[in-house]
Motif scaffolding. Structure first.
Motif, mmCIF file in Angstrom:
data_model
loop_
_atom_site.group_PDB
_atom_site.id
_atom_site.type_symbol
_atom_site.label_atom_id
_atom_site.label_comp_id
_atom_site.label_asym_id
_atom_site.label_seq_id
_atom_site.Cartn_x
_atom_site.Cartn_y
_atom_site.Cartn_z
ATOM 1 N N SER A 57 4.810 -17.160 -20.347
ATOM 2 C CA SER A 57 6.062 -16.399 -20.427
ATOM 3 C C SER A 57 5.841 -14.987 -19.898
ATOM 4 N N CYS A 59 7.819 -11.152 -18.431
ATOM 5 C CA CYS A 59 9.015 -10.319 -18.395
ATOM 6 C C CYS A 59 8.972 -9.498 -17.114
ATOM 7 N N ASN A 61 10.351 -6.360 -15.598
ATOM 8 C CA ASN A 61 10.989 -5.110 -15.991
ATOM 9 C C ASN A 61 11.462 -4.419 -14.720
ATOM 10 N N TRP A 86 7.100 0.192 -25.414
ATOM 11 C CA TRP A 86 7.618 -1.141 -25.131
ATOM 12 C C TRP A 86 8.036 -1.816 -26.435
ATOM 13 N N SER A 89 10.278 -8.865 -26.242
ATOM 14 C CA SER A 89 11.473 -9.596 -25.807
ATOM 15 C C SER A 89 11.776 -10.672 -26.850
ATOM 16 N N VAL A 93 7.422 -11.188 -25.330
ATOM 17 C CA VAL A 93 6.776 -10.591 -24.157
ATOM 18 C C VAL A 93 7.136 -9.099 -24.077
ATOM 19 N N MET A 95 8.633 -5.735 -23.171
ATOM 20 C CA MET A 95 9.741 -5.177 -22.382
ATOM 21 C C MET A 95 9.551 -3.661 -22.376
ATOM 22 N N TRP A 102 15.759 -6.339 -17.956
ATOM 23 C CA TRP A 102 14.612 -7.138 -18.360
ATOM 24 C C TRP A 102 14.958 -8.596 -18.117
ATOM 25 N N GLU A 104 13.307 -12.138 -18.817
ATOM 26 C CA GLU A 104 12.244 -12.959 -19.386
ATOM 27 C C GLU A 104 12.276 -14.312 -18.691
ATOM 28 N N CYS A 105 11.103 -14.764 -18.231
ATOM 29 C CA CYS A 105 11.088 -15.947 -17.384
ATOM 30 C C CYS A 105 9.773 -16.713 -17.492
ATOM 31 N N HIS A 125 15.973 -15.295 -20.649
ATOM 32 C CA HIS A 125 16.739 -14.243 -21.324
ATOM 33 C C HIS A 125 16.887 -13.081 -20.353
#
Length: 155
Positions: A57, A59, A61, A86, A89, A93, A95, A102, A104-105, A125
């Motif tokens: 996972s 993020c 940014n 930070w 997420s 993760v 952020m 952001w 999330e992937c 997200h």
């Protein structure tokens, strides 16, 4: 290729021991709305990218125009998260606070392309700060997007 303006982003994840990891990329673009996909291109010589990739996972940014210092820090500093604010997420993760958006992937595909890798990631997200402009790179320098009618700081 320096004539193209690139969005600057920091890719973050948590390492095996739970430590935050991150690296700067200046090649980020939308690929698809359905399903929601983006791509970015890390250098194959990067020592950080294999650690991020293994995390699963990620993020992305998207840096705001005021985060040039973070871009440099995550590109060159040994202690990339030193003095960096930070928050986790939804998936835990990192952020980076103050970012424009952001994403999330998770990585769904990778392609070797010369001295870089094309990474396709599916978004899970998405959140946005909703203010300010993006940090850009143009002709080897940082740049800001001039928006007609927008207030220019210091003018």
């Amino acid at each position: 290729m320096g004539r193209l303006a690139d969005t600057v982003a920091v890719i973050t994840a948590l390492g095996d021991g739970g430590q935050p990891l991150g690296m700067t990329v200046s090649s980020l673009t939308s690929v698809s709305l359905e399903p929601p996909l983006v791509l970015f291109c890390p250098a194959v010589t990067s020592r950080t990218w294999p650690l991020l990739r293994a995390a699963g996972s990620l993020c992305i940014n998207v840096l705001s125009e005021h985060q040039q210092g973070l871009s440099v820090q995550f590109a060159k500093a040994a202690k990339r998260f030193e003095d960096v604010a930070w928050m986790p997420s939804p998936g835990g993760v990192p952020m980076l606070r103050g970012s424009l958006a952001w994403l999330e992937c998770s990585v769904i595909n990778r392609h070797r392309a010369g001295d870089h890798e094309i990474v396709v990631a599916r978004l899970h997200h998405i959140a946005s700060a909703g203010c300010g402009g993006p940090l850009l790179r143009h002709q080897g320098r940082y740049a800001r997007l001039a928006i007609p009618g927008a207030e220019v700081p210091g003018a």
